[in-house]
Write a protein that holds these residues in place. Structure first.
Motif, short mmCIF file in Angstrom:
data_model
loop_
_atom_site.label_atom_id
_atom_site.label_comp_id
_atom_site.label_asym_id
_atom_site.label_seq_id
_atom_site.Cartn_x
_atom_site.Cartn_y
_atom_site.Cartn_z
N SER A 220 9.50 -1.47 -10.59
CA SER A 220 9.27 -2.14 -9.31
C SER A 220 10.14 -3.38 -9.22
O SER A 220 10.82 -3.76 -10.18
CB SER A 220 7.79 -2.53 -9.17
OG SER A 220 7.48 -3.56 -10.08
N LYS B 163 4.20 5.70 -5.52
CA LYS B 163 4.19 5.68 -6.98
C LYS B 163 3.15 6.66 -7.53
O LYS B 163 3.43 7.41 -8.47
CB LYS B 163 3.88 4.26 -7.47
CG LYS B 163 3.92 4.11 -8.98
CD LYS B 163 3.84 2.66 -9.41
CE LYS B 163 2.47 2.09 -9.17
NZ LYS B 163 2.32 0.73 -9.74
N GLU B 164 1.95 6.68 -6.94
CA GLU B 164 0.90 7.58 -7.41
C GLU B 164 1.30 9.04 -7.23
O GLU B 164 0.99 9.89 -8.07
CB GLU B 164 -0.40 7.28 -6.67
CG GLU B 164 -1.04 5.96 -7.07
CD GLU B 164 -2.24 5.62 -6.21
OE1 GLU B 164 -2.57 6.45 -5.33
OE2 GLU B 164 -2.82 4.53 -6.40
N GLY C 92 -2.83 -0.95 -11.04
CA GLY C 92 -3.28 0.40 -11.35
C GLY C 92 -4.77 0.47 -11.65
O GLY C 92 -5.46 -0.54 -11.77
N GLN D 151 3.97 1.54 -1.08
CA GLN D 151 4.64 1.64 -2.38
C GLN D 151 3.72 2.25 -3.43
O GLN D 151 4.14 3.09 -4.23
CB GLN D 151 5.12 0.25 -2.82
CG GLN D 151 6.27 -0.29 -2.00
CD GLN D 151 6.60 -1.73 -2.35
OE1 GLN D 151 5.80 -2.42 -2.98
NE2 GLN D 151 7.77 -2.19 -1.92
N ASN D 152 2.46 1.82 -3.42
CA ASN D 152 1.50 2.37 -4.38
C ASN D 152 1.25 3.85 -4.15
O ASN D 152 1.08 4.63 -5.09
CB ASN D 152 0.19 1.59 -4.32
CG ASN D 152 0.31 0.20 -4.92
OD1 ASN D 152 1.09 -0.01 -5.82
ND2 ASN D 152 -0.46 -0.74 -4.40
N GLU E 159 -4.53 -2.95 -6.94
CA GLU E 159 -3.75 -1.86 -6.36
C GLU E 159 -2.36 -1.80 -6.99
O GLU E 159 -1.81 -0.73 -7.23
CB GLU E 159 -3.64 -2.03 -4.85
CG GLU E 159 -4.94 -1.70 -4.11
CD GLU E 159 -4.85 -2.01 -2.62
OE1 GLU E 159 -3.74 -2.40 -2.18
OE2 GLU E 159 -5.85 -1.88 -1.92
N TYR E 160 -1.79 -2.98 -7.26
CA TYR E 160 -0.47 -3.01 -7.89
C TYR E 160 -0.55 -2.64 -9.37
O TYR E 160 0.27 -1.87 -9.88
CB TYR E 160 0.13 -4.42 -7.74
CG TYR E 160 1.34 -4.64 -8.63
CD1 TYR E 160 2.57 -4.09 -8.31
CD2 TYR E 160 1.23 -5.37 -9.81
CE1 TYR E 160 3.68 -4.27 -9.15
CE2 TYR E 160 2.31 -5.56 -10.64
CZ TYR E 160 3.54 -5.01 -10.30
OH TYR E 160 4.62 -5.19 -11.12
N HIS F 156 0.83 -1.20 0.00
CA HIS F 156 0.00 0.00 0.00
C HIS F 156 0.87 1.26 0.00
O HIS F 156 0.60 2.22 -0.75
CB HIS F 156 -0.91 -0.03 1.22
CG HIS F 156 -1.70 1.23 1.43
ND1 HIS F 156 -2.82 1.55 0.70
CD2 HIS F 156 -1.51 2.29 2.30
CE1 HIS F 156 -3.29 2.72 1.10
NE2 HIS F 156 -2.51 3.18 2.06
#
Length: 618
Positions: free
Chosen positions: A89, A75-76, A434, A71-72, A431-432, A69
């Motif tokens: 990743s 990234k976002e 997208g 990491q996402n 979630e990973y 979570h």
């Protein structure tokens, strides 16, 4: 800082389980992602609400999911600042390290020369999962299952490739740019439009209220629709009563049935006409004059022939499909149809190009020796590499035929098993992958946690922030993705028709494709379940939206999972200018016994003449 983190959790009403381990990991997260303790706890609150965790306890078992979570989120945040930037990743790095030059050669578009092509020499391992009450339980790290010891992984069993081959002008691969080519294929996909046709029963509906009147009306309506369509085509006379003695040729429409409880044979075939034409009476049907035919109980057919005695209709021609030009004309009144076809559009429909990429898999999703759901985990890891627009998963998810479920050896409820092992894995995947990735879930009558009825309502799924990414579909169901119409049915109708069908092949040596013939019955009959009486294990309930079984128009893709051998067939319907093509796919079962099964990968670009479809062994 550990004390600060602990205090922040307490301020927000969270207690810590296995405090030393949790604080050590949280400290690492703060250092690695440059977070303040308050920011970390805020992120945990979002993760806690999204996962719908029951207890306000921070568990060590949730740390892996929480890391994903974080990491996402990072990234976002970066992508918002620079939208054209691709974030590498650990999965991308693993893919590059495990990638072989041979794999690149074998994945060049083209018709395979061998019976099977190996996609990857290394397994698509998913991120490590914790075992416990929290985030989905993977297998214990020291336990090696028969599925984990398999040797053939991600092997192409069957392939149809009609896409143009893109040639390299240099004639050679640029080995220096190998990593760039790999990452280019793993770029996030474009979000597809999605429209779900709500024709089946709603979640929470009452069932087991099926009456004889409902069954009678449903069968009578099918016969009358076919009779109207055949007469409207102008190719056939107005249907007449087949039970009346006549020396001249007549045309009759009715349902094939058996005069006893056994299977059909040449002496037991009966034709039951409509109440309008014969009062619902039936007559024995003789097919010995026909060179070829394929009939089964419940099939609606048109018969040209004579009944000189009044006791037996001798057929000279059998019509088992409705002309395509008449399907629109005989449909229900537009206003009534609009009321039934409650189409729910869940995204923007600005993307009108008729192209779609999809992975299609049918349960069971775990092997018979455990409930670790390893095949599902590897499928999701594969989907994380390929990033298709659609992931179509068809039940059973919690299989009522699984040995542990059957004998009641599961220490969780079936709903908990579904939420923890299926939905949470799917949450992690979307979630990973997208926001552009979509998941379609289709239930099965073998799902232990769902209603045992057919037609079957969709899963009642409530996932915060993911309603437009994980969608439930009725069984059977129809949806449109980028205007590509897809029909799905998880009842094994192909196997059931195969067990009841009686056929005669032409004597001129023309090869007969049995699988195509069985699949063609579904489309020709305009019904997801044309068999009647139904198989013993199918809880067919005509009181629940009988129109859900009706196929109003030919879909572009028809998905019919079956225990029979996997296949991808292009069905041709009609003739001349009215000719239509439909792709029928049986992806097989993702898990078979203690080993892996198969799934389908599809890249569809507007027509069956422009597609790449493969059956892949997991």
């Amino acid at each position: 800082m550990e004390e600060e983190i602990k205090e922040e959790f307490k301020k927000s009403g969270f207690s810590l389980d296995d405090e030393e381990e949790v604080l050590q990991k949280c400290l690492t997260f703060c250092i690695n992602y440059n977070l303040k303790p308050s920011d970390l706890v805020s992120s945990w609150e979002v993760y806690y609400l999204n996962r719908q965790l029951d207890e306000s306890t921070v568990r060590n078992a949730e740390m892996d999911g929480f890391l994903l979570h974080l990491q996402n989120e990072q990234k976002e945040a970066v992508v918002k600042e620079e939208p054209n930037l691709y974030i590498y990743s650990s999965k991308d790095v693993d893919m590059i390290l495990n990638y072989d030059e041979e794999d690149m050669k074998e994945e060049v578009p083209g018709t395979p020369t061998d019976k099977s092509l190996k996609l990857n020499s290394e397994p698509f391992n998913s991120p490590p999962k914790s075992y416990g009450n929290g985030y989905s339980s993977g297998k214990p790290s020291k336990l090696v299952t028969p599925f984990g010891r398999r040797t053939d992984k991600f092997v192409v069993k069957f392939n149809i490739n009609s896409l143009p081959v893109v040639e390299n002008n240099d004639g050679e691969h640029d080995h220096g740019n190998l990593e760039d080519e790999i990452i280019k294929r793993a770029q996030p996909c474009k979000r597809c439009s999605l429209m779900v046709h709500r024709l089946g029963p709603e979640p929470g509906c009452r069932f087991m209220y099926d009456k004889i009147e409902d069954r009678f009306n449903a069968l009578e309506n099918r016969i009358r629709k076919h009779a109207t369509a055949l007469f409207a085509s102008g190719l056939y006379e107005e249907p007449m009563d087949p039970t009346v003695a006549s020396q001249r040729n007549i045309f009759a429409v009715g349902m094939i049935c058996c005069d006893g409880e056994g299977r059909l044979n040449e002496k037991s075939i009966m034709l039951q006409s409509s109440v309008e034409h014969s009062g619902g009476c039936n007559v024995r049907l003789e097919l010995h004059n026909l060179k070829q035919f394929s009939v089964f109980p419940g099939q609606i057919v048109g018969i040209e022939g004579q009944n000189p005695s009044g006791h037996c209709l001798i057929a000279s021609k059998l019509v088992d499909s409705v002309p395509l030009s008449t399907t629109v004309a005989v449909n229900q009144h537009p206003t009534k149809k609009q009321a039934l076809d409650l189409v729910v559009e869940s995204t923007d429909s600005s993307y009108v190009q008729k192209e779609i990429s999809a992975l299609i898999a049918s349960g069971p999703f775990t092997t018979t020796d455990n409930l670790f759901f390893e095949p599902l985990a590897e499928l999701l890891a594969y989907a994380g590499r390929k990033l298709p627009q659609l992931l179509v998963l068809m039940g059973p998810f919690v299989d009522s035929e699984h040995p542990e479920v059957k004998k009641g050896a599961v220490d969780r409820s079936f709903d908990e098993l579904f939420c923890q092992e299926i939905l949470r894995r799917l949450q992690d995947h979307v979630e990973y992958a997208g926001s552009n990735v979509r998941v379609i879930l289709v239930p099965s009558i073998r799902d232990a946690q769902h209603d045992f009825v057919f037609p079957q309502p969709a899963f009642d799924i409530h996932l915060p922030n993911l309603e437009h990414q994980i969608t439930g579909l009725t069984n059977p169901g129809i949806f449109e993705a980028n205007q590509v119409k897809v029909g799905c049915c998880t009842v094994d109708i192909l196997k059931q028709i195969s067990g009841e069908e009686m056929s005669r092949n032409p004597t001129d040596g023309t090869p007969s494709d049995r699988m195509s013939r069985l699949a063609n019955h579904i489309v020709s009959q305009r019904s997801f379940y044309p068999l009647y009486p139904p198989a013993e294990d199918v809880p067919l309930d005509f009181s629940l939206a009988p129109e859900a079984l009706h196929i109003t128009s030919i879909p572009d893709i028809l998905i019919l999972p079956s225990d029979m051998k996997y296949f991808i067939k292009v069905l041709t319907l009609g003739e001349g200018e009215e000719q239509r093509k439909c792709i029928c796919i049986n992806p097989g079962r993702l898990a078979k016994g203690e080993g892996g099964g198969t799934f389908a990968e599809l890249n569809y670009q507007g027509s069956p003449d422009k597609m790449n479809a493969s059956i892949i062994g997991i």
